[in-house]
Design a protein around this motif. Structure first.
Motif, PDB file in Angstrom:
ATOM      1  N   SER A 107       0.934  -1.252  -0.020  1.00  0.00           N
ATOM      2  CA  SER A 107       0.025   0.157   0.158  1.00  0.00           C
ATOM      3  C   SER A 107       0.143   1.498   0.166  1.00  0.00           C
ATOM      4  O   SER A 107       0.687   2.055  -0.527  1.00  0.00           O
ATOM      5  N   MET A 108       2.072   1.387   0.551  1.00  0.00           N
ATOM      6  CA  MET A 108       3.227   2.355   0.280  1.00  0.00           C
ATOM      7  C   MET A 108       4.029   3.181  -0.712  1.00  0.00           C
ATOM      8  O   MET A 108       4.220   3.392  -0.911  1.00  0.00           O
ATOM      9  N   LEU A 109       3.493   1.263  -1.550  1.00  0.00           N
ATOM     10  CA  LEU A 109       3.984   1.503  -2.716  1.00  0.00           C
ATOM     11  C   LEU A 109       3.551   2.499  -3.969  1.00  0.00           C
ATOM     12  O   LEU A 109       3.649   3.022  -4.417  1.00  0.00           O
ATOM     13  N   THR A 110       2.108   1.870  -3.375  1.00  0.00           N
ATOM     14  CA  THR A 110       1.186   2.148  -4.167  1.00  0.00           C
ATOM     15  C   THR A 110       1.290   4.116  -4.044  1.00  0.00           C
ATOM     16  O   THR A 110       0.999   4.743  -4.879  1.00  0.00           O
ATOM     17  N   VAL A 111       1.214   4.217  -2.380  1.00  0.00           N
ATOM     18  CA  VAL A 111       0.966   5.578  -2.583  1.00  0.00           C
ATOM     19  C   VAL A 111       2.220   6.389  -2.877  1.00  0.00           C
ATOM     20  O   VAL A 111       2.109   7.747  -3.888  1.00  0.00           O
ATOM     21  N   TYR A 112       3.363   6.165  -2.880  1.00  0.00           N
ATOM     22  CA  TYR A 112       4.701   6.495  -3.815  1.00  0.00           C
ATOM     23  C   TYR A 112       4.418   7.316  -5.197  1.00  0.00           C
ATOM     24  O   TYR A 112       4.770   7.955  -5.690  1.00  0.00           O
ATOM     25  N   GLU A 113       4.232   5.629  -5.474  1.00  0.00           N
ATOM     26  CA  GLU A 113       4.070   6.121  -7.171  1.00  0.00           C
ATOM     27  C   GLU A 113       2.620   7.284  -7.665  1.00  0.00           C
ATOM     28  O   GLU A 113       2.887   7.901  -7.892  1.00  0.00           O
ATOM     29  N   LYS A 114       1.572   6.946  -6.489  1.00  0.00           N
ATOM     30  CA  LYS A 114       0.777   7.738  -6.460  1.00  0.00           C
ATOM     31  C   LYS A 114       1.273   9.784  -6.370  1.00  0.00           C
ATOM     32  O   LYS A 114       1.027  10.814  -7.295  1.00  0.00           O
ATOM     33  N   TYR A 115       2.246   9.698  -5.548  1.00  0.00           N
ATOM     34  CA  TYR A 115       2.999  11.619  -5.267  1.00  0.00           C
ATOM     35  C   TYR A 115       4.294  11.399  -5.207  1.00  0.00           C
ATOM     36  O   TYR A 115       4.489  12.016  -4.721  1.00  0.00           O
ATOM     37  N   LYS A 116       4.817  10.737  -6.257  1.00  0.00           N
ATOM     38  CA  LYS A 116       6.676  10.751  -6.277  1.00  0.00           C
ATOM     39  C   LYS A 116       6.645  11.901  -6.620  1.00  0.00           C
ATOM     40  O   LYS A 116       7.841  12.628  -6.265  1.00  0.00           O
ATOM     41  N   GLU A 117       5.361  13.215  -7.552  1.00  0.00           N
ATOM     42  CA  GLU A 117       5.629  14.403  -7.396  1.00  0.00           C
ATOM     43  C   GLU A 117       5.788  15.313  -7.059  1.00  0.00           C
ATOM     44  O   GLU A 117       6.189  16.627  -6.506  1.00  0.00           O
ATOM     45  N   ASP A 118       5.464  14.845  -6.065  1.00  0.00           N
ATOM     46  CA  ASP A 118       5.014  15.941  -4.542  1.00  0.00           C
ATOM     47  C   ASP A 118       5.868  15.399  -2.882  1.00  0.00           C
ATOM     48  O   ASP A 118       5.150  14.807  -1.971  1.00  0.00           O
ATOM     49  N   SER A 119       6.706  15.679  -3.123  1.00  0.00           N
ATOM     50  CA  SER A 119       7.300  15.908  -1.892  1.00  0.00           C
ATOM     51  C   SER A 119       6.736  15.847  -0.488  1.00  0.00           C
ATOM     52  O   SER A 119       6.548  15.282   0.642  1.00  0.00           O
TER      53      SER A 119
END
Length: 349
Positions: A107-119
């Motif tokens: 789930s945290m990997l999914t979150v990372y992919e979703k927001y990877k452009e927003d630090s």
């Protein structure tokens, strides 16, 4: 990120000290149903957990509301030695802890992919997850201390002891797996020893090792894979001298089955083929672990327990294939052959 299943293990209906004999049969049925699913995606993993939690209505409803995708599951970046389950109850908790850790990580990997452009959002989600994990690790640690429980090298028969140590160590592996993914978005970043000393207020003696997993990734276009090796950096003649001395003086190997030269060649190989070579020990696991630690210090960059397991090459004195778990359990500050092993390595100085 809400972690209700772990919360229930420490504060609610899944607390192991509440389990009674009458609960074992339903657990067994849940395990049978869960075993019918071999999850490869987040959705399938959630289905498997639902089977395990069939009798826990509140958790079942909560789990159904959690977002899951058809993305292929990825294993945690860190592994650790955990106690082996011995009966239905310990197997139930072991399976559920592993599944929920895997679900949260993916789930945290999914979150990372979703927001990877927003630090900022990455930092928010990672900090929240790591804070929650630390809370549960601290809670498990306090229960362990309050109840005066012992890990006993993973040989645990009591359910409460099993669950608390399994939770503590698995959640630490999950913590460092998430920290690794989000390392550019969070601070401070902890080393394992500092995490125990500064966050858990424990000592160096309490540190339970974790191992960085090298998950092979195959590039179909280039048809290349990461080579398995121990990162040999020493001098071949000195390694040969040490291995021969260990064989002669502390019975490192059953040389009629695996001569010293076979081990020397394997240790220096830059591309070990899994399971192709068989190395049979003639010393116990505690002495072998001590030898590995010495060899790592003098000759290698990456002679780790998990790498040894991945080679599928090393067999114990009793003929059992060695794993990272079995080597981790073999920790000893004073193995039988310590003095002789030290003398052999002192010759290198």
């Amino acid at each position: 990120m809400e972690m209700k299943i772990f919360n229930h293990m420490l504060f609610d209906s899944l607390m192991p000290w509440l389990i009674k004999t009458a609960d074992i049969r339903p657990m067994n049925e849940c395990l049978k149903e869960a075993a019918k699913i071999s999850p490869e995606t987040q959705q399938e993993l959630a289905e498997q957990e639902s089977k395990l939690l069939t009798n826990k209505t509140t958790l079942l409803e909560w789990l159904k509301k959690q977002k899951s995708t058809t993305a292929k599951l990825k294993p945690l970046n860190y592994s650790t030695a955990l106690p082996d389950y011995t009966d239905t109850a310990t197997k139930f908790y072991s399976t559920l802890i592993d599944a929920e850790s895997l679900r949260i990580y993916n789930s945290m990997l999914t979150v990372y992919e979703k927001y990877k452009e927003d630090s900022d959002l990455l930092s928010y989600h990672a900090t929240n997850a790591l804070r929650n994990l630390k809370h549960y690790v601290l809670t498990a640690s306090k229960e362990i201390k309050a109840r005066k429980l012992s890990y006993n090298d993973g040989k645990i028969d009591d359910l409460t002891t099993f669950v608390l140590f399994c939770l503590k160590y698995k959640l630490i592996a999950l913590y460092f797996s998430i920290q690794w993914v989000y390392e550019k978005s969070i601070e401070p970043l902890f080393e394992l020893e500092d995490f125990y000393l500064m966050e858990l207020n424990e000592t160096k003696a309490d540190v339970h090792p974790i191992y960085r997993e090298d998950h092979e990734t195959i590039n179909l276009k280039e048809e290349k894979h990461k080579r398995l090796n121990f990162g040999f950096t020493g001098k071949p003649d000195k390694l040969k001298s040490v291995i021969n001395a260990l064989c002669a003086r502390v019975e490192l190997l059953k040389e009629e089955l695996s001569p010293a030269d076979m081990l020397i060649q394997l240790l220096q190989s830059k591309d070990i083929k899994t399971g192709k070579v068989k190395i049979y020990l003639d010393c116990d696991n505690k002495n072998f672990r001590y030898i590995i630690e010495k060899l790592e210090h003098y000759f290698f960059d990456d002679l780790t327990f998990i790498k040894i397991e991945h080679t599928q090459a090393f067999y114990s004195k009793k003929g059992t294939l060695l794993t990272a778990n079995s080597l981790s359990k073999a920790a000893s500050s004073n193995p039988k052959a310590k003095a002789e092993i030290d003398k052999i390595f002192q010759q290198l100085q």
